[in-house]
Write an enzyme that holds these catalytic residues in place. Structure first.
Site, short mmCIF file in Angstrom:
data_model
loop_
_atom_site.label_atom_id
_atom_site.label_comp_id
_atom_site.label_asym_id
_atom_site.label_seq_id
_atom_site.Cartn_x
_atom_site.Cartn_y
_atom_site.Cartn_z
N THR A 1 2.80 -3.32 -2.95
CA THR A 1 1.71 -2.65 -3.65
C THR A 1 2.49 -1.87 -4.69
O THR A 1 3.66 -1.58 -4.47
CB THR A 1 1.00 -1.68 -2.69
OG1 THR A 1 0.13 -2.43 -1.82
CG2 THR A 1 0.14 -0.64 -3.39
N ARG B 1 -12.21 -8.46 2.82
CA ARG B 1 -11.58 -7.17 3.20
C ARG B 1 -11.43 -6.28 1.96
O ARG B 1 -10.98 -6.70 0.93
CB ARG B 1 -10.19 -7.42 3.78
CG ARG B 1 -9.42 -6.10 4.04
CD ARG B 1 -7.93 -6.36 4.10
NE ARG B 1 -7.19 -5.20 4.55
CZ ARG B 1 -6.28 -4.57 3.79
NH1 ARG B 1 -6.04 -4.97 2.56
NH2 ARG B 1 -5.61 -3.53 4.26
N GLY C 1 -9.32 -3.02 1.04
CA GLY C 1 -8.21 -2.21 1.55
C GLY C 1 -8.30 -0.79 1.07
O GLY C 1 -9.32 -0.33 0.53
N ASP C 2 -7.21 -0.09 1.25
CA ASP C 2 -7.16 1.33 0.87
C ASP C 2 -6.93 1.54 -0.62
O ASP C 2 -7.41 2.52 -1.20
CB ASP C 2 -6.00 2.00 1.62
CG ASP C 2 -4.68 1.28 1.32
OD1 ASP C 2 -4.62 0.05 1.51
OD2 ASP C 2 -3.72 1.94 0.87
N THR D 1 0.83 3.75 -0.23
CA THR D 1 1.09 2.35 0.12
C THR D 1 1.31 2.27 1.62
O THR D 1 1.62 3.28 2.26
CB THR D 1 2.33 1.82 -0.62
OG1 THR D 1 2.63 0.50 -0.14
CG2 THR D 1 3.55 2.70 -0.41
N GLY D 2 1.15 1.08 2.18
CA GLY D 2 1.37 0.92 3.62
C GLY D 2 0.19 0.23 4.28
O GLY D 2 -0.57 -0.50 3.62
N HIS D 3 0.03 0.45 5.57
CA HIS D 3 -1.03 -0.22 6.31
C HIS D 3 -2.40 0.34 5.89
O HIS D 3 -2.76 1.47 6.23
CB HIS D 3 -0.82 -0.06 7.83
CG HIS D 3 -1.84 -0.79 8.62
ND1 HIS D 3 -2.81 -0.15 9.34
CD2 HIS D 3 -2.06 -2.12 8.77
CE1 HIS D 3 -3.60 -1.06 9.93
NE2 HIS D 3 -3.15 -2.26 9.59
N GLY D 4 -3.14 -0.49 5.17
CA GLY D 4 -4.36 -0.02 4.51
C GLY D 4 -5.40 0.59 5.42
O GLY D 4 -6.02 1.61 5.10
#
Ligand code: FL6
Length: 270
Positions: free
Chosen positions: A130, A158, A160-161, A181-184
């Protein structure tokens, strides 16, 4: 106000040696583009857009395409699906066939992921990235931009964040700006960007705020990730709980860069 731009290339697992140099160059290029805009008196919004577009155009990073300004041209924050396509066409954005937006590396990664059993993990280590940027301009305005191709092997539909205010990023001239950034799903659940700014509002330093919000996401929902912050007073930080997160920051003619924890290099900007 001395201008600042900070960029990131996504929180993820270890980055192989051969990719590291290309990732380094991409980060430096994006930070230099953003800083150049600010040095010439450009706005924080222009700087984050310039920096993120430089990363979107770089196949080394996993990002969307075309960060144009929805909020400046409509009364809305979000448009999706057909409405988004109609708006993009009305703004003269050229249509690019989907397959042209996917790199060979990503195609291979998807195939591999499809064959591996198990649900999506919250550690985000397998994600390819990202990109994001935050900036503070000469007038004291802050801005952020976050762009992503999302996680590998996600369900159709989906969200995401990254596009969501408060999760993928947030900017408020009274506090500062954050790009995450990371696990949404974890980032959405804890509202990571706004949570970080909340801690700054409460008097924490940017460093403490980043540690608190990332620590909360890890302990509360077992999610890993990273973020970049710039405060209205000109403090900045790049922090992550994933194994790595490429980042670069430009301020006072110096360029700071890192990928792994405790490994920062500082050079003069051209
Ligand atoms: C490192 O990967 C990411 O940042 C992915 C992005 N946050 C998403 O979940 O869509």
């Amino acid at each position: 106000m001395n201008p600042i731009v900070v960029v990131h290339g996504g929180g993820a697992g270890p980055i192989s040696k051969d990719r590291k140099e290309r990732v380094h160059q991409g980060m430096v290029r994006a930070a230099t583009v953003g800083y150049g805009i600010l040095r010439e008196g450009g706005s924080a919004v222009d700087a984050v857009e310039g920096a993120v577009v430089a990363l979107e155009d770089d196949p080394e990073f996993n990002a969307g395409k075309c960060a144009f300004q929805l909020v400046n041209n409509t009364p809305h924050c979000f448009l999706t699906d057909q409405g988004a396509a109609q708006f993009a066409a009305a703004m003269g954005v050229p249509e690019i066939p989907g397959e042209k937006l996917v790199t060979e590396r990503n195609k291979k990664r998807l195939e591999k992921e499809k064959h591996e059993k198990g649900a999506q993990k919250t550690d985000c280590q397998k994600n390819l990235g990202t990109v994001g940027a935050v900036a503070l301009d000469c007038k004291g305005n802050v801005a952020y931009a976050t762009s992503t191709g999302g996680i590998v092997n996600k369900m159709v539909g989906r969200v995401g964040d990254s596009p969501c205010l408060g999760a993928g990023g947030y900017a408020d001239n009274d506090i500062g700006a954050v790009s995450t950034t990371g696990h949404g799903e974890s980032i959405l659940k804890v509202n990571l960007a706004r949570l970080t700014l909340f801690h700054i509002e409460q008097g924490k330093t940017v460093e403490e705020a980043a540690d608190l919000s990332l620590g909360y996401m890890k302990s509360r929902v077992k999610g890993l990730g990273g973020l970049i912050v710039v405060s209205k007073t000109g403090d900045w930080v790049a922090k992550w709980t994933s194994t790595s997160m490429p980042w670069a920051a430009a301020k006072d003619g110096k360029l700071h860069f890192g990928i792994d924890p405790d490994d920062t290099t500082i050079t003069d900007l051209p």
